[in-house]
Design a protein around this motif. Structure first.
Motif, PDB file in Angstrom:
ATOM      1  N   SER A  80      19.085  18.415   1.663  1.00 34.94           N
ATOM      2  CA  SER A  80      18.098  18.783   2.693  1.00 34.94           C
ATOM      3  C   SER A  80      17.870  17.636   3.663  1.00 34.94           C
ATOM      4  N   GLN A  81      17.782  16.428   3.121  1.00 35.34           N
ATOM      5  CA  GLN A  81      17.560  15.254   3.975  1.00 35.34           C
ATOM      6  C   GLN A  81      18.759  15.029   4.903  1.00 35.34           C
ATOM      7  N   CYS A  82      19.966  15.247   4.406  1.00 39.43           N
ATOM      8  CA  CYS A  82      21.166  15.124   5.236  1.00 39.43           C
ATOM      9  C   CYS A  82      21.129  16.136   6.382  1.00 39.43           C
ATOM     10  N   LEU A  83      20.758  17.374   6.061  1.00 42.09           N
ATOM     11  CA  LEU A  83      20.671  18.405   7.097  1.00 42.09           C
ATOM     12  C   LEU A  83      19.603  18.069   8.129  1.00 42.09           C
ATOM     13  N   ARG A  84      18.425  17.629   7.651  1.00 45.07           N
ATOM     14  CA  ARG A  84      17.328  17.264   8.552  1.00 45.07           C
ATOM     15  C   ARG A  84      17.721  16.155   9.526  1.00 45.07           C
ATOM     16  N   SER A  85      18.448  15.186   9.017  1.00 49.57           N
ATOM     17  CA  SER A  85      18.821  14.040   9.846  1.00 49.57           C
ATOM     18  C   SER A  85      20.170  14.242  10.538  1.00 49.57           C
ATOM     19  N   ARG A  86      20.741  15.440  10.361  1.00 48.45           N
ATOM     20  CA  ARG A  86      22.027  15.780  10.984  1.00 48.45           C
ATOM     21  C   ARG A  86      23.114  14.756  10.668  1.00 48.45           C
ATOM     22  N   GLN A  87      23.146  14.369   9.398  1.00 44.72           N
ATOM     23  CA  GLN A  87      24.122  13.412   8.892  1.00 44.72           C
ATOM     24  C   GLN A  87      25.113  14.154   7.991  1.00 44.72           C
ATOM     25  N   PRO A  88      26.314  13.619   7.845  1.00 39.06           N
ATOM     26  CA  PRO A  88      27.268  14.259   6.921  1.00 39.06           C
ATOM     27  C   PRO A  88      26.735  14.223   5.483  1.00 39.06           C
ATOM     28  N   PRO A  89      27.190  15.156   4.655  1.00 41.54           N
ATOM     29  CA  PRO A  89      26.711  15.182   3.266  1.00 41.54           C
ATOM     30  C   PRO A  89      27.013  13.868   2.542  1.00 41.54           C
ATOM     31  N   VAL A  90      26.098  13.494   1.689  1.00 36.12           N
ATOM     32  CA  VAL A  90      26.237  12.293   0.871  1.00 36.12           C
ATOM     33  C   VAL A  90      26.863  12.695  -0.460  1.00 36.12           C
ATOM     34  N   GLU A  91      27.864  11.941  -0.907  1.00 34.07           N
ATOM     35  CA  GLU A  91      28.395  12.168  -2.244  1.00 34.07           C
ATOM     36  C   GLU A  91      27.354  11.674  -3.249  1.00 34.07           C
ATOM     37  N   VAL A  92      27.171  12.433  -4.316  1.00 34.55           N
ATOM     38  CA  VAL A  92      26.158  12.082  -5.310  1.00 34.55           C
ATOM     39  C   VAL A  92      26.825  11.956  -6.675  1.00 34.55           C
ATOM     40  N   CYS A  93      26.512  10.872  -7.365  1.00 35.80           N
ATOM     41  CA  CYS A  93      26.948  10.663  -8.745  1.00 35.80           C
ATOM     42  C   CYS A  93      25.716  10.813  -9.633  1.00 35.80           C
ATOM     43  N   ILE A  94      25.795  11.719 -10.573  1.00 36.34           N
ATOM     44  CA  ILE A  94      24.683  12.024 -11.476  1.00 36.34           C
ATOM     45  C   ILE A  94      25.026  11.509 -12.868  1.00 36.34           C
ATOM     46  N   PHE A  95      24.101  10.757 -13.467  1.00 34.33           N
ATOM     47  CA  PHE A  95      24.233  10.357 -14.873  1.00 34.33           C
ATOM     48  C   PHE A  95      23.084  10.980 -15.657  1.00 34.33           C
ATOM     49  N   LEU A  96      23.424  11.642 -16.740  1.00 33.07           N
ATOM     50  CA  LEU A  96      22.419  12.191 -17.649  1.00 33.07           C
ATOM     51  C   LEU A  96      22.390  11.307 -18.886  1.00 33.07           C
ATOM     52  N   ASN A  97      21.210  10.816 -19.205  1.00 31.75           N
ATOM     53  CA  ASN A  97      21.047   9.897 -20.329  1.00 31.75           C
ATOM     54  C   ASN A  97      20.150  10.505 -21.381  1.00 31.75           C
ATOM     55  N   ASP A  98      20.492  10.261 -22.621  1.00 27.80           N
ATOM     56  CA  ASP A  98      19.614  10.549 -23.752  1.00 27.80           C
ATOM     57  C   ASP A  98      20.142   9.759 -24.937  1.00 27.80           C
ATOM     58  N   LEU A  99      19.428   9.835 -26.020  1.00 27.91           N
ATOM     59  CA  LEU A  99      19.855   9.134 -27.239  1.00 27.91           C
ATOM     60  C   LEU A  99      21.160   9.730 -27.753  1.00 27.91           C
ATOM     61  N   PRO A 100      21.957   8.949 -28.464  1.00 25.08           N
ATOM     62  CA  PRO A 100      23.272   9.423 -28.925  1.00 25.08           C
ATOM     63  C   PRO A 100      23.230  10.678 -29.798  1.00 25.08           C
ATOM     64  N   ASP A 101      22.125  10.954 -30.472  1.00 29.15           N
ATOM     65  CA  ASP A 101      22.031  12.151 -31.310  1.00 29.15           C
ATOM     66  C   ASP A 101      21.745  13.416 -30.512  1.00 29.15           C
ATOM     67  N   ASN A 102      21.581  13.304 -29.218  1.00 26.38           N
ATOM     68  CA  ASN A 102      21.366  14.466 -28.366  1.00 26.38           C
ATOM     69  C   ASN A 102      22.573  15.407 -28.458  1.00 26.38           C
ATOM     70  N   ASP A 103      22.360  16.683 -28.214  1.00 23.85           N
ATOM     71  CA  ASP A 103      23.442  17.666 -28.218  1.00 23.85           C
ATOM     72  C   ASP A 103      24.164  17.603 -26.869  1.00 23.85           C
ATOM     73  N   PHE A 104      24.997  16.570 -26.699  1.00 24.39           N
ATOM     74  CA  PHE A 104      25.711  16.392 -25.437  1.00 24.39           C
ATOM     75  C   PHE A 104      26.769  17.462 -25.207  1.00 24.39           C
ATOM     76  N   ASN A 105      27.174  18.191 -26.262  1.00 27.27           N
ATOM     77  CA  ASN A 105      28.115  19.298 -26.064  1.00 27.27           C
ATOM     78  C   ASN A 105      27.512  20.324 -25.111  1.00 27.27           C
ATOM     79  N   MET A 106      26.257  20.653 -25.311  1.00 25.89           N
ATOM     80  CA  MET A 106      25.565  21.606 -24.430  1.00 25.89           C
ATOM     81  C   MET A 106      25.437  21.025 -23.023  1.00 25.89           C
TER      82      MET A 106
END
Length: 156
Positions: A80-106
């Protein structure tokens, strides 16, 4: 260390799983939408051109349908911010963190569909305690957490 005890939600899809019993947590995460949108607007409203890429982390993502709620809000706000400022889309890298016993398969199964609907997003999981170091210095643009910071007993 006692503060790093392994506490996790029930994995899988069973009757007692977090995936089936987390509507309250989802409602709380959705209440964070205006805060996340404001933080991203502040971060990207420098007047200069936007960065080519951003890195966002969700600390304590858990599993099930809520695992992607906060990062979805982040990605939508960045777009939305990219569209508002009429800038090209920003590439986004997402990291999801939790404890190792989390069900990371899901979590990983959810990420596949997420990446298909968000082409400019790269995703990954970062298992471990946020009491220790998870990321390199200066590598994150935004870190969010909804239901895990109550475990902190001190600022680290």
């Amino acid at each position: 260390m006692a503060s790093e005890q392994t506490v996790h939600m029930n994995g899988g899809q069973g009757d007692t799983s977090y995936a089936r019993n987390s509507s309250l947590q989802n409602a709380e995460q959705n209440k964070m939408r205006p805060l996340i949108e404001e933080a991203i607007a502040d971060l990207l409203s420098t007047g200069a051109s936007l960065p080519r890429s951003m890195v966002v982390a969700d600390l304590g993502c858990s599993s099930g349908p809520n695992a992607l709620t906060l990062v979805s809000i982040c990605v939508d706000a960045i777009r939305s911010q990219c569209l508002r400022s009429r800038q090209p889309p920003v590439e986004v890298c997402i990291f999801l963190n939790d404890l190792p016993d989390n069900d990371f398969n899901m979590v990983v199964k959810s990420l596949v569909a997420f990446q298909q609907s968000h082409r400019s997003v790269v995703t990954g999981v970062m298992p471990g305690s946020f009491y220790g170091r998870l990321f390199t210095s200066g590598s994150l643009h935004l870190a969010c957490s909804a239901n895990s910071l109550h475990w902190l007993s001190e600022v680290v």
